[in-house]
Structures are given as C-alpha cells and as structure tokens.
Write an enzyme that holds these catalytic residues in place. Structure first.
Site, PDB file in Angstrom:
ATOM      1  N   HIS A   5      35.798 -26.675  16.707  1.00  0.00           N
ATOM      2  CA  HIS A   5      37.143 -26.301  17.170  1.00  0.00           C
ATOM      3  C   HIS A   5      38.075 -26.348  15.952  1.00  0.00           C
ATOM      4  O   HIS A   5      37.850 -25.630  14.986  1.00  0.00           O
ATOM      5  CB  HIS A   5      37.514 -27.260  18.305  1.00  0.00           C
ATOM      6  CG  HIS A   5      38.722 -26.919  19.109  1.00  0.00           C
ATOM      7  ND1 HIS A   5      39.376 -25.737  19.024  1.00  0.00           N
ATOM      8  CD2 HIS A   5      39.415 -27.647  20.044  1.00  0.00           C
ATOM      9  CE1 HIS A   5      40.415 -25.728  19.846  1.00  0.00           C
ATOM     10  NE2 HIS A   5      40.466 -26.887  20.477  1.00  0.00           N
ATOM     11  N   HIS A  13      33.389 -16.797  18.610  1.00  0.00           N
ATOM     12  CA  HIS A  13      34.418 -17.363  19.482  1.00  0.00           C
ATOM     13  C   HIS A  13      33.941 -17.237  20.924  1.00  0.00           C
ATOM     14  O   HIS A  13      33.291 -16.256  21.277  1.00  0.00           O
ATOM     15  CB  HIS A  13      35.744 -16.602  19.300  1.00  0.00           C
ATOM     16  CG  HIS A  13      36.919 -17.368  19.780  1.00  0.00           C
ATOM     17  ND1 HIS A  13      37.314 -17.352  21.087  1.00  0.00           N
ATOM     18  CD2 HIS A  13      37.754 -18.213  19.126  1.00  0.00           C
ATOM     19  CE1 HIS A  13      38.364 -18.134  21.215  1.00  0.00           C
ATOM     20  NE2 HIS A  13      38.643 -18.675  20.045  1.00  0.00           N
ATOM     21  N   ASP A  46      39.903 -19.480  11.871  1.00  0.00           N
ATOM     22  CA  ASP A  46      39.626 -20.498  10.850  1.00  0.00           C
ATOM     23  C   ASP A  46      38.963 -19.941   9.603  1.00  0.00           C
ATOM     24  O   ASP A  46      38.813 -20.654   8.616  1.00  0.00           O
ATOM     25  CB  ASP A  46      38.722 -21.585  11.440  1.00  0.00           C
ATOM     26  CG  ASP A  46      39.457 -22.404  12.477  1.00  0.00           C
ATOM     27  OD1 ASP A  46      40.595 -22.783  12.196  1.00  0.00           O
ATOM     28  OD2 ASP A  46      38.903 -22.640  13.566  1.00  0.00           O
TER      29      ASP A  46
HETATM   30  N1  CMC Z   1      26.978 -18.657  13.276  1.00  0.00           N
HETATM   31  C1  CMC Z   1      25.742 -18.282  13.657  1.00  0.00           C
HETATM   32  N2  CMC Z   1      25.394 -18.026  14.937  1.00  0.00           N
HETATM   33  C2  CMC Z   1      26.347 -18.189  15.867  1.00  0.00           C
HETATM   34  C3  CMC Z   1      27.658 -18.585  15.533  1.00  0.00           C
HETATM   35  C4  CMC Z   1      27.953 -18.816  14.178  1.00  0.00           C
HETATM   36  N3  CMC Z   1      29.184 -19.193  13.802  1.00  0.00           N
HETATM   37  N4  CMC Z   1      28.395 -18.655  16.654  1.00  0.00           N
HETATM   38  C5  CMC Z   1      27.578 -18.316  17.673  1.00  0.00           C
HETATM   39  N5  CMC Z   1      26.349 -18.030  17.182  1.00  0.00           N
HETATM   40  C6  CMC Z   1      25.181 -17.580  17.949  1.00  0.00           C
HETATM   41  C7  CMC Z   1      24.563 -18.704  18.731  1.00  0.00           C
HETATM   42  O1  CMC Z   1      23.533 -19.327  17.995  1.00  0.00           O
HETATM   43  C8  CMC Z   1      24.045 -17.962  19.939  1.00  0.00           C
HETATM   44  O2  CMC Z   1      22.863 -17.286  19.560  1.00  0.00           O
HETATM   45  P1  CMC Z   1      21.624 -17.184  20.597  1.00  0.00           P
HETATM   46  O3  CMC Z   1      22.159 -16.382  21.743  1.00  0.00           O
HETATM   47  O4  CMC Z   1      20.558 -16.544  19.825  1.00  0.00           O
HETATM   48  O5  CMC Z   1      21.297 -18.598  20.977  1.00  0.00           O
HETATM   49  C9  CMC Z   1      25.100 -16.893  20.206  1.00  0.00           C
HETATM   50  O6  CMC Z   1      25.686 -16.645  18.924  1.00  0.00           O
HETATM   51  C10 CMC Z   1      26.163 -17.314  21.190  1.00  0.00           C
HETATM   52  O7  CMC Z   1      26.739 -18.532  20.723  1.00  0.00           O
HETATM   53  P2  CMC Z   1      27.230 -19.726  21.640  1.00  0.00           P
HETATM   54  O8  CMC Z   1      27.044 -21.013  20.909  1.00  0.00           O
HETATM   55  O9  CMC Z   1      26.618 -19.605  23.006  1.00  0.00           O
HETATM   56  O10 CMC Z   1      28.751 -19.364  21.774  1.00  0.00           O
HETATM   57  P3  CMC Z   1      29.882 -20.339  22.265  1.00  0.00           P
HETATM   58  O11 CMC Z   1      30.852 -19.492  22.969  1.00  0.00           O
HETATM   59  O12 CMC Z   1      29.332 -21.502  23.006  1.00  0.00           O
HETATM   60  O13 CMC Z   1      30.482 -20.923  20.895  1.00  0.00           O
HETATM   61  C11 CMC Z   1      31.815 -21.247  19.007  1.00  0.00           C
HETATM   62  C12 CMC Z   1      31.675 -20.521  20.352  1.00  0.00           C
HETATM   63  C13 CMC Z   1      33.192 -20.953  18.414  1.00  0.00           C
HETATM   64  C14 CMC Z   1      31.705 -22.778  19.220  1.00  0.00           C
HETATM   65  C15 CMC Z   1      30.692 -20.742  18.044  1.00  0.00           C
HETATM   66  O14 CMC Z   1      30.817 -19.365  17.817  1.00  0.00           O
HETATM   67  C16 CMC Z   1      30.673 -21.518  16.732  1.00  0.00           C
HETATM   68  O15 CMC Z   1      30.063 -22.595  16.657  1.00  0.00           O
HETATM   69  N6  CMC Z   1      31.357 -20.985  15.668  1.00  0.00           N
HETATM   70  C17 CMC Z   1      31.445 -21.707  14.419  1.00  0.00           C
HETATM   71  C18 CMC Z   1      32.538 -22.756  14.523  1.00  0.00           C
HETATM   72  C19 CMC Z   1      33.912 -22.147  14.499  1.00  0.00           C
HETATM   73  O16 CMC Z   1      34.213 -21.291  13.667  1.00  0.00           O
HETATM   74  N7  CMC Z   1      34.796 -22.629  15.400  1.00  0.00           N
HETATM   75  C20 CMC Z   1      36.178 -22.183  15.468  1.00  0.00           C
HETATM   76  C21 CMC Z   1      36.480 -21.448  16.711  1.00  0.00           C
HETATM   77  S1  CMC Z   1      38.044 -20.554  16.640  1.00  0.00           S
HETATM   78  C22 CMC Z   1      39.272 -21.758  16.477  1.00  0.00           C
HETATM   79  C23 CMC Z   1      39.365 -22.670  17.636  1.00  0.00           C
HETATM   80  O17 CMC Z   1      39.684 -22.225  18.744  1.00  0.00           O
HETATM   81  O18 CMC Z   1      39.165 -23.853  17.428  1.00  0.00           O
END
Ligand code: CMC
Length: 428
Positions: free
Chosen positions: A267, A306, A362
């Site tokens: 986050h 996201h 970010d």
């Molecule tokens: N790098 C590589 N793969 C990713 C990433 C990433 N940053 N984000 C998602 N994926 C993949 C994930 O492995 C999954 O793949 P598969 O379907 O093969 O298992 C797919 O994309 C869907 O991901 P998810 O984890 O189910 O998505 P989510 O909605 O639960 O997570 C998130 C959203 C923001 C936590 C995630 O994208 C992430 O960890 N991003 C990196 C951390 C980040 O930049 N966070 C800031 C968010 S924006 C500011 C805020 O609001 O805080």
C-alpha cells in the site's frame, strides 16, 4: 419495475427474489436461503473484499477500466491543475469547493493549529536515532488521543470539526519532527506566513537562516502530490479507518490504525519499496534480468498493478509530468532512466499486459521525493500527510451513515469439531 435477481437453490428447488439496488444485492437478503429452518442461512465468502461494497459513499469515484478518478465529482486532472491541497481537503471533507471566504477561513484555522504540544517532543526523544519515521508518525498520532480527550465526543459535529482541523494541521508537524529527530537536528517551529506545503518544507529543511524560503516549483510539486494522495475510496487504510472508527474510539486512535495499514509495502509503503527496487537494479542494463525474475515469481515489480485500476493510474500520469518540472530544478534523478526502461519493457511484455499491470501512483512519486531531498524512509509518511483528509472524510461519512454499525465480518470455521480437554501429563 423494481429490479430483482432470481436465485434457484438446487438443494431445495426453492426460488428467491432478491432486490437489486445500484447493481448490488444486500448480503443479508441471502440469509433467507436455507436448506432447513434451523440453518444459519447463506453467506458470501469474499476474502480481501474483492467484490463486496461495504458502504455507500459520496466522496471519491474511480473507474478502474478507464483510469478515472474524481473527488466529489471533480476530475483529479483539474484539481491537480487548478486547486491546492488545503482547498482539495476542504472539498473532500465538506463536499463542495470553498468560497473565497470559506477557503481563507479554512486555511487560517489550519494554520492556527500546526503547533505540537511540547510533551510530544519528549515522546519523540524516546525513539532510537534510526527509528523509521513511519513508526514514529503512527505512535505520535495515536498519542494525540491522550492530549485531546474531548475528541471522544465523536457524535458532536463541532468536536469532529475541531479534531479534523487539528489532525490536518498537525500531521505535517509530526512528520517533520520525526524526520528532524532521525537526523539529530533541532525541531523547527511552523511558519504561519507559508503555504501548507511551504511550511512543511520549512519544518523539514530550515537550517540557520532567519526565514526559510521554499523553492516555488518544489513547493507546488509537493502540493500537487498531496492533492493526488488525498483520497482513494475504499482501500486498505481507509477500510482500517472505517473499521476501527466503527467501534467509536476518538479519531486520533482510528487514524493511527489507518496509518499503520498504509505502512505496508503493498500500500503506502510501495513508494519506498520502488526506490529500494530501482537502487537494487542499479542500471538500465540490469532491467531485463530483473523483469525476468519478477515473471518467474521472484518478487513483484513494485509500483505496478492495482486492485482497481486496470489501465494507467491517472495519478501516475500527472506525477510523470511533475517529475520533469522538478528535475529541471534539482537535476535529473539518476534512477529515472531505470524506471523509464522498466516501464517500457513491462508495458510491452505479455505477463504485465495480460494481467493489466500498469504503473500506479507510487512508481514515480519516490523519484520526485528523493530529488526534493527526502530520505527514502520518509516516503510513506509523505503519503499519510495528505491521506489524513481522506481518512477523516471517510470516518465522518461512516459515523453519520445510518446503515453503518460496528464492523464485524463473518467467517467460515474450518477448525476441529468439539473435543474434550486432556490434562498436560496425558498429552502425546
Ligand atoms: N508485479 C508482478 N506481478 C504482479 C504485480 C506486480 N507488481 N501485481 C500483481 N501481479 C500479478 C499477480 O502475481 C497475479 O498474477 P497471477 O494471476 O498469475 O497469480 C496478478 O498479477 C493479479 O495480482 P493480485 O495480487 O491478485 O492483485 P491484487 O489486486 O490483489 O493486488 C496490488 C494489487 C497493488 C497489491 C499488487 O498489484 C501489488 O502487489 N503491486 C505492487 C505493490 C504496489 O505497487 N502497491 C501500491 C498500490 S497503489 C498505491 C496504494 O493504493 O497504496
């Protein structure tokens, strides 16, 4: 004709008509679905709330597919262009842009509350020299609850307004004190002649000069970053603010919890994680190997992806433009080339394209913060300062919403059935 959803239960052959409002059904309407009268009734299973609306809100609208973000109906691009953080905070909190008189009064009230109680310095002295500023921020905001016992009067609108002003005014001072503590410099008092962002820079960076003069480009850049971070509807930290607030503690305690939720690298801690990632990658040449590792499941590309945006985060677009203006003043951040190369490769790569992973807020913000002179571990604190407006607005909306009660999710119990206690000596 009222819209309904017809559900057929194959277990009993019974049919149910469930009302549909705003494209949703009420989870409680499913409880009538039972196999026999003693059943608890049907629940939904939604870990991480990926498909559950927990409130009706008038504050922020996001269309994740189209990359749209509005505060109270105003597009983020227009606010970033024409507004300032304090005015945007007012809009988020009270629903309308302030008139000239309201805006002046609001800015005056905030300015009058920027000072911190001297005892908070003693509290900060207790932290080690290398304490993470976000840990100090969370603890100090929580401690404010003990300084303002009147804040417990949460159903009194006047009291809520006073705590709102105190919180918005004091979070930059707390952040600045935490920073100055970490580098062993004396705390700087607020300067009431400066803007919200300008005064924050003053409290962070003033040295021996009689009066600190913020660079206008950097001051405006920070203010726009504050606008972009002011609210983002029901994310992890806002959910924490509403959830904690739903048991009716004072807003300082709830906000400390929200800030703690923001701290994590998934986050608000992501901006810090991005900078550490770019530093670790080290050069443009290492980018392909890094992307390969991410695709192989070794870590994530921080600042990408996201839960809601499945296209380019509109905030990231604006931040990219501000970065150019800031780098004209500070010189280019050497990590920018690595970031641009990462983005270029990721946006062409099927792994990221098929999962709709685009740069989020970010990805570029940390490069600007670093160029302005902030150390990396201050980044999550820089997110928490403006998000305070959003957290309070969401807390207020929750408290005054007759639909809301204490937050209390259900569970599906998957542990052992009833069993009898066995004395210690008989256990195997
Ligand atoms: N790098 C590589 N793969 C990713 C990433 C990433 N940053 N984000 C998602 N994926 C993949 C994930 O492995 C999954 O793949 P598969 O379907 O093969 O298992 C797919 O994309 C869907 O991901 P998810 O984890 O189910 O998505 P989510 O909605 O639960 O997570 C998130 C959203 C923001 C936590 C995630 O994208 C992430 O960890 N991003 C990196 C951390 C980040 O930049 N966070 C800031 C968010 S924006 C500011 C805020 O609001 O805080």
């Amino acid at each position: 004709m009222a819209e309904t959803l017809t559900i057929t239960d194959n277990r009993t052959g019974k049919q149910y008509e469930v009302p549909v409002t705003d494209g949703t059904i009420r989870a409680m309407d499913l409880r009538q679905i039972k196999v026999n009268p003693d059943d608890f009734g049907m629940m939904t299973y939604d870990p991480a709330f990926t498909n559950t609306a927990a409130c009706r809100s008038k504050i922020t609208f996001i269309d994740g597919d189209q990359g749209i973000l509005w505060y109270r109906g105003y597009p983020i691009e227009q606010l970033a262009e024409h507004s300032d953080y304090l005015e945007t905070a007012y809009l988020i909190l009270y629903g309308e842009l302030p008139t000239a008189r309201q805006g002046d009064e609001w800015a005056r009230e905030i300015t009058l509350h920027t000072m911190l109680h001297e005892n908070l310095k003693t509290l900060l002295e207790g932290f080690r020299y290398d304490a993470h500023p976000m840990g100090m921020f969370i603890s100090t905001v929580g401690a404010l609850s003990t300084f303002y016992p009147d804040a417990k009067d949460i159903f009194n609108a006047e009291s809520r307004r006073l705590q709102t002003i105190r919180l918005i005014a004091k979070v930059p001072s707390i952040a600045a004190y935490a920073y100055r503590h970490s580098i062993g410099r004396p705390y700087v008092l607020p300067d009431n002649e400066l803007s919200f962002a300008g005064n924050f820079l003053n409290m962070l960076f003033k040295m021996t000069e009689p009066r600190y003069k913020p660079h206008p480009v950097l001051e405006r850049a920070l203010d726009v970053l504050f606008i972009l971070h002011a609210d983002h509807e029901q994310n992890c930290s806002t959910h924490a603010m509403r959830g904690i607030g739903s048991s009716h503690p004072d807003p300082y305690s709830a906000l400390a919890g929200a800030a703690a939720a923001l701290y994590g690298p998934l986050h608000g801690g992501a901006n810090e994680a991005v900078l550490r990632m770019l530093t670790e990658i080290g050069s443009r040449d290492n980018v392909p190997a890094f992307v390969k590792r991410v695709k192989g499941g070794e870590g994530r590309l921080m600042g990408f992806g996201h839960r809601v945006y499945k296209s380019y985060d509109p905030r990231a677009k604006i931040i990219k433009r501000i970065a150019d203006l800031v780098f004209e003043v500070t010189g280019k951040n050497p990590l920018l080339d690595i970031a641009l190369e990462l983005e270029r490769i990721a946006l062409e790569d099927d792994y990221f394209v098929s999962r709709k992973l685009y740069p989020n807020v970010d990805f570029y913000s940390g490069l600007i913060y670093q160029a302005i002179g902030f150390p990396v571990d201050m980044f999550p604190v820089l997110f928490a300062i403006p998000r305070t407006a959003g957290w309070i607005a969401q807390w207020e909306e929750m408290l005054t919403d007759p639909d809301q009660k204490i937050a209390r999710p259900r569970q599906i119990y998957i542990g052992p059935g009833k069993r009898d206690y066995i004395g210690r000596e008989k256990r195997k």
